[in-house]
Design an enzyme around this catalytic site. Sequence first.
Site, PDB file in Angstrom:
ATOM      1  N   HIS A  60      13.606  26.538  50.707  1.00 62.69           N
ATOM      2  CA  HIS A  60      14.910  27.200  51.449  1.00 62.69           C
ATOM      3  C   HIS A  60      14.430  27.446  52.762  1.00 62.69           C
ATOM      4  CE1 HIS A  60      13.224  31.454  50.266  1.00 62.69           C
ATOM      5  NE2 HIS A  60      13.797  31.631  51.436  1.00 62.69           N
ATOM      6  N   ASP A 104      12.373  26.373  44.191  1.00 66.17           N
ATOM      7  CA  ASP A 104      12.227  26.655  45.454  1.00 66.17           C
ATOM      8  C   ASP A 104      10.726  26.703  45.919  1.00 66.17           C
ATOM      9  OD1 ASP A 104      12.873  27.909  47.882  1.00 66.17           O
ATOM     10  OD2 ASP A 104      12.754  30.019  47.465  1.00 66.17           O
ATOM     11  N   SER A 109       9.482  35.193  53.362  1.00 66.39           N
ATOM     12  CA  SER A 109       9.714  33.765  52.410  1.00 66.39           C
ATOM     13  C   SER A 109       9.056  32.734  52.712  1.00 66.39           C
ATOM     14  CB  SER A 109      11.405  33.360  52.667  1.00 66.39           C
ATOM     15  OG  SER A 109      12.135  34.278  52.145  1.00 66.39           O
TER      16      SER A 109
END
Length: 621
Positions: free
Chosen positions: A419, A466, A563
Amino acid sequence: MRSAGVSLLFMFLLISNCNTDSGATASPAPTPDEFLGSTECLEKKFTRASCDLVFCPPWERCANGRCSCKLPYQCPREGVAPVCGRDNRQYLSYCQAMALSCRTKKPLMSHFGENCGVDDPKFSSSIDRDTGLVMLFIPDNGRTGAGGGEEVLVCGKLWDTAAANVACKEDKHPLGAASAGFVSLRSLMTNPSYTMLPRSCVSVRCQGYETSLAECVIYDAVRIGNRKVATATCYQATQEAAECEFRCVNSKCVFLNQTCDGVDDCGDRSDEMCCKRCRKDAFHCRTGVCVSREAVGDGMNDCLDGQDESPRYTTTDHSETHRQLRNLSKCQTYYISPKSETRANRQHLESRLYCGIPNSTTVDDEEEKRGRSSRVKRVVGGIPAKPTQIQWQVAIVENQKMDCGGVYIGGCWVLTAAHCVRSNPNAYQVKFSLWRKHRPQDTTIIAPVQDIHIHPLYNDSSYENDIALLQLEKLPFSDACLEENPAVSAVCVPWSLQLFQPNHTCSISGWGRTAGGRSSDVLLWANVSLIADCQRFYKDRFKPGMMCAGDLDGRVDSCQGDSGGPLVCEDDLGVSYLWGIVSRREHCGQPGFPGVYTQVAYYFEWIRHKTGWPAVTRFNS
């Protein structure tokens, strides 16, 4: 940031120390679940070929959780001893001969040496049908100049079911031995063949994977005297007991008290793979595998996390078995040890990729002054890293904006969350050795991105799969993508989901939001614990390939801006592995919502396929 493995002229004293038999007291039979693990584990039918729990030998490779045979040319060529085959050919190494045996499922090795011709004697073994005695013929490899050898019995000292399994398999009994025993040679005086029996014996130590006793460690021959000698009763599948106490994966039946004792009684090691604890003094790995006490401190990792080679255990082991094995290791032997060859092969293979150990000499120990106190202020569980402390942490920059982290895994490759990136490599740069978010330091490197590999099954709504690989551009006229930099180190990529267990303490890092809601200016890190059964928190939103870590009180977690960054776990030998990648964020830092991470080991085969490395990890290559 929500923290985030024959000489008859042997000295008498050494003989006594190395070969004196001692009786073993059998432990009482346990209740069915006292040592064995869960039914769920047993139903997975783990064996010695299950490289999610154990290491493959050097002549095999781990792929998709199973050990498979290598081709002989893939074995190491450095520092090896030649081997004579039973086919009268000479092989470069023990590994090479074993690779061929692995593929043909037949014994190939005769002995170490160079006298391999048709007229040169070869190793052989047999089991006497009347007495069960195990007899060997061991070539002398030309030591005496006669090109002969010696017939010997096997001493009872080290004899166990693992060795008896090997002897019986070589004697055409595919399920190995029903039992391993020993008798006094003098008790056979009434046997017609007594006068023809050898008067010397050798000690033999097997692991259980061998196809012949020639592949086991064989110690020098000694006079039998009062010593007991080994016997084997081979397994007959048609003569099973009415009730099978433990059914091996290969269908063999063994007694319950033969499980979880560090000895491969099944012949496929399935009796040692699912254990809550170990019998007698066998060593219990955290993955639930029981290994022989001999494995502790022998220079080879047997537990996936290096537990058996950790000083914590090797310097405190005072068991009787370990003492006897240490004494035995001092004994000299004419024969080259297959175990020593295996150890050397593994060390060579494991040295092909250096990862997981940062260059400590570059870590800046200087801390910023914080008023009158040198105390470090905690921010959502995190504390500032030192400028070159986390050497695999990178920053992913998209069009001059930095919103994600990443992890350097070596060569030209960086891992991050799917992502975090789009399929537009020209828009990205990767910054190595960055400490302050907006100010490069002397060790900072900026590398352009050549290609981006987003997992093909990535779902941007559920955050399934992911994970993404960034392939860096190569330097001009070079196969390298980075200039040598002591402040940059690669983290290791784990191959097994069993490498680290729940409650293991790991670390996270990044420039994510702090308790005040702002992103941190400096790289932060914190310790977190691995959390089991995360589905209880996220229900059907928790998918395969996800994992949880953090603090159920919400004091430690990774937040927005972290992230793609690393969750790194360290094994018992101090080697760091990329266990997770910061993924979905929900209720950052709130109690009852631990951080969700992409579980890197789940994607090991995808990573290996994309990178094309034959050795993307230090082990099982």
